[in-house]
Design an enzyme around this catalytic site. Structure first.
Site, PDB file in Angstrom:
ATOM      1  CE  LYS A 391      69.319 -13.325  28.204  1.00 23.89           C
ATOM      2  NZ  LYS A 391      68.335 -13.458  29.302  1.00 23.89           N
ATOM      3  CD1 TRP A 487      60.038  -9.989  22.524  1.00 25.13           C
ATOM      4  CD2 TRP A 487      60.658 -12.102  22.838  1.00 25.13           C
ATOM      5  NE1 TRP A 487      59.804 -10.672  21.354  1.00 25.13           N
ATOM      6  CE2 TRP A 487      60.173 -11.970  21.522  1.00 25.13           C
ATOM      7  CE3 TRP A 487      61.107 -13.353  23.265  1.00 25.13           C
ATOM      8  CZ2 TRP A 487      60.120 -13.039  20.623  1.00 25.13           C
ATOM      9  CZ3 TRP A 487      61.050 -14.415  22.373  1.00 25.13           C
ATOM     10  CH2 TRP A 487      60.561 -14.250  21.078  1.00 25.13           C
ATOM     11  CG  HIS A 488      64.987 -11.843  28.249  1.00 30.95           C
ATOM     12  ND1 HIS A 488      65.752 -12.993  28.263  1.00 30.95           N
ATOM     13  CD2 HIS A 488      63.690 -12.268  28.229  1.00 30.95           C
ATOM     14  CE1 HIS A 488      64.949 -14.064  28.230  1.00 30.95           C
ATOM     15  NE2 HIS A 488      63.705 -13.641  28.211  1.00 30.95           N
ATOM     16  CE1 TYR A 489      60.851  -3.796  27.494  1.00 31.28           C
ATOM     17  CE2 TYR A 489      60.824  -5.526  25.837  1.00 31.28           C
ATOM     18  CZ  TYR A 489      60.153  -4.653  26.669  1.00 31.28           C
ATOM     19  OH  TYR A 489      58.772  -4.645  26.675  1.00 31.28           O
TER      20      TYR A 489
END
Length: 550
Positions: A391, A487-489
């Site tokens: 990431k 999924w870390h928006y």
């Protein structure tokens, strides 16, 4: 954390979808579900009630925020989803994939959405929010996050808030085969030093915390409601907040507009009003999609844009829904020749080259190798798949959020503009090269298969890394072809643009935002710990403010 997929249009697509899901919470006796004593369905709510604080969203920040404020004040939590209590698959690592792939049913805890560039993503839709559906990894924020967030931090209170969370829902995981190999492979690849088990953000390789206990039972933000004063709190589920109620200065002391309550709808489509007492506030904790969406629907946002939707403008704030970020994820998946235990995220490699590395493993149905597979046996054959991903840190590519409908239940449109900034693509190249170094490590020799004409190699599921990993153009192409979400928006209501340093919405009295939409960067390797901390931290801050004002 949530449902995802890849852009790859091969027969391996569905398998990668499932594997990607893996990437995705003495005081531990708090998990007694005593909070159920003050949870009710929205259909049971009166047509109008008054509270000191109304919290929109019973998620990762909303639950600790509510528990804290209930110490001294009457608190109402409005959650659009249901309760996790009794949902068996939701509570165990083994049921993780089952819950995440069963989306968009009437009572699903997951609501899927797809960004405008075609990347599938998801939102939590249950009490506890995304902390109740994620992979459970827990690690505190990095120092860069505090410096750039522009929030006025009291670091003594930050540390106490983290500990308040950790005493209730955080555990040390037990590493088994795949996670141990990842740890050793990262160290061989130069991601050092080894920091053993640590909840702090430290460069090198470490074992982080987990919100799954030693028996494999999930803890989440909802368990922090057991800290609450039952006499002062009401949690209402299946309550869809449609609009913030605002009053003009002629009706309310203070600036031009003030939040005085909310309108929400129950599952029978009946409307209810929840109103704020004098001195109280409406607190938005609906997440990085839900919070800017609700502000826009309430007339708080860019004047020309709101007018184009026919929404009366209450406050011109041009940056609502702007500066949306998502950390792109890329990686590989393999079929190991040796037994590998099921594992969610437990080990992380924190580099100085712009990326974090994590891994997971799971058993999936063999039939999912090919979406056109026919004749599958009634008792499916399962295949173990292990994945290693990177990431990028602090993406500079920014996007936007827009309304798709004036119906709050319809997902807004969001574009993250992955890799539009060249720094982001270089960080991805750096991270994927480390994945290559890990695959070449001695620790990964046991994960290779013998080849027909000698030698060994990995059996990849989906794309492998380019053979020549020194070629920047090949590596950049791999990053763009395999980009996905972790999924870390975050973003959409940034500090200094939509809210002030105390998270108050600029120009609107008695209205604050307390969730990841205020973040310009995702905290640390995984945001869960810091969003939980934020709820507790802001709750304590509000209590001190009220004490000083009395």
């Amino acid at each position: 954390m949530v449902k995802t997929s890849c852009l790859w249009s091969s027969s391996y697509g569905f398998l990668i979808l499932v594997v990607a899901l893996i990437c995705l919470p003495n005081a531990h006796s708090l998990q007694s579900n005593s909070y159920m004593g003050f949870v009710s369905n929205a259909t049971e709510f009166k047509s109008e009630e008054y509270y000191d604080y109304i919290i929109v969203g019973g998620g990762t920040a909303g639950c600790p925020l509510a528990a804290t404020l209930s110490e001294n004040y009457k608190v109402l939590v409005l959650e659009r989803g249901g309760v996790p209590h009794g949902v068996r698959n939701l509570m165990t690592p083994e049921g993780f994939l089952t819950v995440l792939t069963d989306v968009d049913t009437h009572d699903s805890p997951v609501q899927s959405f797809t960004s405008e560039e075609g990347i599938p993503n998801a939102r939590g839709r249950i009490l506890g929010g995304s902390s109740a559906i994620n992979a459970g990894f827990y690690s505190r924020a990095d120092q860069e996050f505090y410096r750039k967030s522009l929030i006025e931090w009291d670091f003594r209170e930050v540390n106490q808030s983290y500990k308040w969370v950790e005493n209730a829902i955080v555990f040390r995981p037990e590493l088994k085969s795949w996670q141990s190999a990842i740890r050793d492979g990262l160290l061989e690849a130069g991601v050092g030093p080894y920091n053993d088990f640590s909840l702090d953000h430290v460069v090198g390789t470490k074992v982080g915390g987990s919100t799954f206990d030693t028996n494999g039972r999930r803890y989440s933000a909802v368990d922090l409601l057991n800290y609450a004063n039952p006499a002062n709190i009401k949690v209402v589920v299946h309550a869809s907040v449609e609009r913030i109620l605002l009053a003009s200065s002629s009706d309310y002391s203070g600036p031009q507009q003030a939040a005085i309550g909310v309108v929400f709808c129950d599952r029978l489509r009946r409307y209810h009003h929840a109103m704020v007492r004098k001195g109280g506030e409406v607190l938005l904790s609906a997440g990085s999609l839900g919070t800017p969406q609700l502000l826009l629907l309430s007339g708080i946002g860019p004047r020309p844009y709101l007018s184009s939707w026919g929404i009366p403008v209450a406050r011109h704030l041009p940056y609502v829904g702007q500066f949306m970020y998502d950390n792109p994820r890329n990686g590989i998946s393999i079929v190991p020749p040796i037994p590998v235990n099921h594992s969610l995220i437990q080990v992380v490699g924190i580099t100085n080259s712009g990326s974090y590395l994590e891994a997971a493993s799971s058993r999936i149905p063999f039939a999912s190798l090919n979406p056109f597979f026919v004749g599958a046996p009634s008792s499916p054959i399962y295949l173990t798949v292990a994945t290693l991903m990177e990431k990028i840190i602090e993406p500079l590519s920014a996007g936007t959020l827009r309304l798709a409908s004036t119906d709050v239940s319809v997902n807004p449109l969001v574009r993250f503009n992955y890799f539009s900034n060249p720094t982001d693509i270089q960080r991805c190249v750096n991270g994927t090269r480390i994945i290559g170094d890990v695959l070449r490590s001695r620790s990964f020799q046991d994960f290779r298969f013998p080849q027909l004409f000698g030698g060994t190699d990995f059996r990849f599921v989906g794309p492998a890394l380019p053979t020549d990993q020194s070629d920047d153009s090949l590596m950049e192409d791999f990053c763009r072809r395999t980009v996905n979400t972790i999924w870390h928006y975050h973003g959409g209501c940034l500090v200094g643009k939509v809210v002030d340093a105390d998270l108050r919405v600029i120009g609107i009295e008695s209205l604050r935002v307390v969730d990841g939409s205020v973040f310009s960067i995702s905290p640390g390797t995984n945001p869960q710990a810091s969003v939980l901390m934020l709820g507790r931290y802001i709750g304590q801050k509000i209590l001190r403010e009220r004490m000083r004002s009395t």
